[in-house]
Write a protein that holds these residues in place. Structure first.
Motif, mmCIF file in Angstrom:
data_model
loop_
_atom_site.group_PDB
_atom_site.id
_atom_site.type_symbol
_atom_site.label_atom_id
_atom_site.label_comp_id
_atom_site.label_asym_id
_atom_site.label_seq_id
_atom_site.Cartn_x
_atom_site.Cartn_y
_atom_site.Cartn_z
ATOM 1 N N GLY A 36 0.783 -1.235 0.000
ATOM 2 C CA GLY A 36 0.000 0.000 0.000
ATOM 3 C C GLY A 36 0.808 1.275 0.000
ATOM 4 O O GLY A 36 0.391 2.274 0.608
ATOM 5 N N VAL A 37 1.983 1.247 -0.650
ATOM 6 C CA VAL A 37 2.781 2.467 -0.774
ATOM 7 C C VAL A 37 3.006 2.745 -2.255
ATOM 8 O O VAL A 37 2.803 1.873 -3.101
ATOM 9 N N THR A 38 3.388 3.960 -2.569
ATOM 10 C CA THR A 38 3.645 4.290 -3.969
ATOM 11 C C THR A 38 5.020 3.771 -4.389
ATOM 12 O O THR A 38 5.915 3.580 -3.548
ATOM 13 N N VAL A 39 5.173 3.553 -5.691
ATOM 14 C CA VAL A 39 6.470 3.128 -6.209
ATOM 15 C C VAL A 39 7.526 4.190 -5.913
ATOM 16 O O VAL A 39 8.671 3.873 -5.547
ATOM 17 N N LYS A 40 7.149 5.476 -6.047
ATOM 18 C CA LYS A 40 8.104 6.569 -5.792
ATOM 19 C C LYS A 40 8.598 6.544 -4.353
ATOM 20 O O LYS A 40 9.801 6.679 -4.090
ATOM 21 N N LEU A 41 7.662 6.355 -3.395
ATOM 22 C CA LEU A 41 8.065 6.331 -1.998
ATOM 23 C C LEU A 41 8.958 5.125 -1.713
ATOM 24 O O LEU A 41 9.962 5.228 -0.990
ATOM 25 N N LEU A 42 8.616 3.989 -2.312
ATOM 26 C CA LEU A 42 9.430 2.790 -2.138
ATOM 27 C C LEU A 42 10.839 3.008 -2.684
ATOM 28 O O LEU A 42 11.833 2.613 -2.060
ATOM 29 N N CYS A 43 10.922 3.660 -3.846
ATOM 30 C CA CYS A 43 12.229 3.926 -4.457
ATOM 31 C C CYS A 43 13.007 4.964 -3.667
ATOM 32 O O CYS A 43 14.228 4.816 -3.463
ATOM 33 N N ASP A 44 12.339 6.034 -3.233
ATOM 34 C CA ASP A 44 13.019 7.066 -2.441
ATOM 35 C C ASP A 44 13.575 6.484 -1.144
ATOM 36 O O ASP A 44 14.687 6.828 -0.712
ATOM 37 N N THR A 45 12.816 5.595 -0.535
ATOM 38 C CA THR A 45 13.231 5.004 0.734
ATOM 39 C C THR A 45 14.456 4.118 0.576
ATOM 40 O O THR A 45 15.274 4.002 1.494
ATOM 41 N N ASN A 46 14.584 3.524 -0.599
ATOM 42 C CA ASN A 46 15.675 2.578 -0.823
ATOM 43 C C ASN A 46 16.774 3.117 -1.738
ATOM 44 O O ASN A 46 17.706 2.389 -2.091
ATOM 45 N N GLY A 47 16.658 4.385 -2.133
ATOM 46 C CA GLY A 47 17.698 5.010 -2.938
ATOM 47 C C GLY A 47 17.884 4.374 -4.293
ATOM 48 O O GLY A 47 19.016 4.255 -4.774
ATOM 49 N N ILE A 48 16.802 3.955 -4.924
ATOM 50 C CA ILE A 48 16.875 3.330 -6.249
ATOM 51 C C ILE A 48 15.946 4.053 -7.221
ATOM 52 O O ILE A 48 15.049 4.799 -6.806
ATOM 53 N N LYS A 49 16.145 3.818 -8.512
ATOM 54 C CA LYS A 49 15.311 4.437 -9.532
ATOM 55 C C LYS A 49 14.071 3.593 -9.786
ATOM 56 O O LYS A 49 14.057 2.388 -9.525
ATOM 57 N N GLU A 50 13.034 4.228 -10.314
ATOM 58 C CA GLU A 50 11.771 3.531 -10.528
ATOM 59 C C GLU A 50 11.864 2.458 -11.614
ATOM 60 O O GLU A 50 11.021 1.567 -11.668
ATOM 61 N N ASN A 51 12.865 2.552 -12.475
ATOM 62 C CA ASN A 51 13.047 1.528 -13.509
ATOM 63 C C ASN A 51 14.143 0.529 -13.136
ATOM 64 O O ASN A 51 14.624 -0.222 -13.975
ATOM 65 N N ALA A 52 14.526 0.525 -11.861
ATOM 66 C CA ALA A 52 15.606 -0.359 -11.414
ATOM 67 C C ALA A 52 15.181 -1.826 -11.492
ATOM 68 O O ALA A 52 14.007 -2.170 -11.274
ATOM 69 N N LEU A 53 16.136 -2.684 -11.818
ATOM 70 C CA LEU A 53 15.896 -4.129 -11.835
ATOM 71 C C LEU A 53 16.239 -4.690 -10.456
ATOM 72 O O LEU A 53 17.316 -4.430 -9.916
ATOM 73 N N LEU A 54 15.320 -5.439 -9.903
ATOM 74 C CA LEU A 54 15.549 -6.012 -8.578
ATOM 75 C C LEU A 54 16.355 -7.298 -8.678
ATOM 76 O O LEU A 54 16.317 -8.009 -9.686
ATOM 77 N N LYS A 55 17.087 -7.591 -7.601
ATOM 78 C CA LYS A 55 17.880 -8.813 -7.523
ATOM 79 C C LYS A 55 17.309 -9.717 -6.439
ATOM 80 O O LYS A 55 16.853 -9.241 -5.395
ATOM 81 N N ILE A 56 17.316 -11.007 -6.690
ATOM 82 C CA ILE A 56 16.838 -11.964 -5.692
ATOM 83 C C ILE A 56 17.655 -11.818 -4.417
ATOM 84 O O ILE A 56 18.881 -11.659 -4.452
ATOM 85 N N ASN A 57 16.979 -11.803 -3.287
ATOM 86 C CA ASN A 57 17.552 -11.636 -1.937
ATOM 87 C C ASN A 57 17.924 -10.189 -1.621
ATOM 88 O O ASN A 57 18.457 -9.913 -0.543
ATOM 89 N N GLN A 58 17.650 -9.254 -2.539
ATOM 90 C CA GLN A 58 17.866 -7.841 -2.251
ATOM 91 C C GLN A 58 16.924 -7.398 -1.137
ATOM 92 O O GLN A 58 15.750 -7.781 -1.109
ATOM 93 N N ILE A 59 17.421 -6.592 -0.213
ATOM 94 C CA ILE A 59 16.607 -6.116 0.904
ATOM 95 C C ILE A 59 15.999 -4.757 0.557
ATOM 96 O O ILE A 59 16.697 -3.835 0.134
ATOM 97 N N LEU A 60 14.693 -4.651 0.720
ATOM 98 C CA LEU A 60 13.985 -3.389 0.528
ATOM 99 C C LEU A 60 13.365 -2.970 1.853
ATOM 100 O O LEU A 60 12.791 -3.797 2.578
ATOM 101 N N TYR A 61 13.481 -1.689 2.164
ATOM 102 C CA TYR A 61 12.863 -1.145 3.363
ATOM 103 C C TYR A 61 11.461 -0.674 3.000
ATOM 104 O O TYR A 61 11.280 0.121 2.076
ATOM 105 N N ILE A 62 10.485 -1.164 3.729
ATOM 106 C CA ILE A 62 9.089 -0.799 3.458
ATOM 107 C C ILE A 62 8.687 0.321 4.406
ATOM 108 O O ILE A 62 8.640 0.129 5.625
#
Length: 399
Positions: free
Chosen positions: A368-394
């Motif tokens: 229930g968060v926006t993609v922009k907020l998720l990206c801003d929180t994790n210092g990544i771009k909105e078109n970033a490719l995720l890696k398996i086992n990568q940690i994201l802060y929600i």
């Protein structure tokens, strides 16, 4: 003496040719002249011919670097002057006058003036060898975002296992990416190396290969502490053997470009007017996690501008549970202190580990968060490719 017995006609011929040269991006004539010196140096070495002390002095004066008109800045480059005519240095001067390497060198020293000037000021204030201004050229091309194949990062290319005690590196912060902090760290490390070896060539070389390898090389060589002998004997890695002559070649070309028929900006006026870091910025302390983007919005400056001043916050927010120092444009302290009351603290219900098939959009919908907020929180771009086992802060859904 043979060196000076070429005859007046050759001397005036040389002057005529030299005076017809015009500045260009790089000089083939300068490269050819250095190439001839390399070959001559090899012949002398093979024949075993040794110059007398008098000859050495006169030849050094003949090829002495020209002094800038306004001051004797070149006098600061004692290491360059001492080793300028070594075969290894002549070789790298020839290489850096070739088109590809010359462009790299010129871009490095001209495209990042604020960092180069800061390094120069730090070196001068601490009474260190002036050549160190050009070490970031060799290390990273003065690129603050540089990452090597071995994982070294930043303008001064610190490895993760060599940051302590000079820089902070943790889950939220990587000070290797901060040009101001990493400059202080790099110079401190070089000074520690100098205290260990008592020789600047060894200190700088150890910065490249590490103190472990340098100590092992000295031990294996039977206690040899002459850098050039360690290099010639194969006791140090080839990269390190080239590292010193590369640095000296770049420093000489950049400090006396007219000698080589090239143009390179020296930013002398900017340097004379530059204040130290404390007088150039405001610094504020925060004790909670805040999004850099939210702070920028509240104090009304560009988000990228604030991030450029604080590149060590790799997640896009200040760390939780610890104090952090933010660098602000000069005069923004009061504005920041008033605006901080309106910046909402970032909350983290939990961390999420990326699994196969995940996407930023799917994860943002799930929590229930926006993609922009998720990206801003994790210092990544909105078109970033995720890696398996990568940690994201929600972030908190109430943010």
């Amino acid at each position: 003496m043979k060196f000076f017995a070429k005859g007046a006609s050759l001397f005036f011929l040389f002057l005529t040719i030299f005076s017809s040269l015009s500045f260009c991006n790089y000089s083939d004539n300068a490269a050819d002249e250095i190439s001839e010196k390399v070959e001559a140096s090899k012949k002398v070495e093979k024949s075993g011919t040794k110059k007398s002390k008098k000859e050495k002095v006169e030849i050094q004066n003949e090829d002495e670097l020209p002094l800038p008109e306004e001051d004797s800045e070149i006098a600061l480059f004692a290491i360059v002057k001492e080793h300028s005519e070594r075969e290894e240095v002549l070789h790298w001067k020839e290489e850096f006058l070739k088109e590809r390497r010359f462009k790299f060198m010129k871009d490095a020293v001209e495209n990042y003036p604020e960092y180069r000037i800061f390094v120069r000021k730090s070196v001068r204030e601490q009474g260190l060898p002036a050549e160190l201004e050009y070490l970031p050229v060799i290390e990273s091309g003065y690129n603050t975002k540089a990452v090597s194949r071995s994982g070294a990062k930043g303008m001064w290319q610190f490895m993760s296992n060599s940051v302590h005690p000079y820089l902070k590196l943790d889950e939220y912060t990587d000070e290797r990416l901060d040009p101001w902090k990493s400059t202080a760290a790099g110079l401190s490390k070089l000074q520690d190396n100098y205290k260990m070896y008592g020789d600047w060539l060894l200190a700088i070389a150890a910065y490249n290969c590490g103190n472990g390898k340098m100590r092992a090389a000295i031990k294996k060589s039977g206690g040899e502490t002459d850098f050039w002998k360690l290099a010639a004997g194969g006791y140090i890695p080839k990269q390190t053997a080239d590292y010193i002559p590369e640095l000296l070649a770049v420093a000489e070309i950049c400090v006396a470009p007219q000698k080589f028929g090239v143009e390179i900006l020296d930013f002398k006026e900017e340097f004379s007017s530059m204040q130290n870091e404390e007088d150039s910025y405001d610094f504020v302390t925060v004790k909670k996690p805040y999004l850099i983007s939210s702070i920028a919005s509240e104090i009304q400056i560009e988000e990228n501008a604030l991030k450029k001043l604080n590149p060590s916050f790799t997640k896009g927010f200040t760390p939780p549970a610890t104090e952090s120092t933010l660098r602000l444009p000069k005069g923004m302290r009061e504005n920041f202190e008033a605006a901080l009351e309106n910046v909402q603290e970032l909350e983290f219900p939990f961390k999420y580990k990326v699994v196969k098939g995940d996407s930023l959009w799917a994860i943002s919908r799930r929590y229930g968060v926006t993609v922009k907020l998720l990206c801003d929180t994790n210092g990544i771009k909105e078109n970033a490719l995720l890696k398996i086992n990568q940690i994201l802060y929600i972030p908190s859904v109430n943010f």
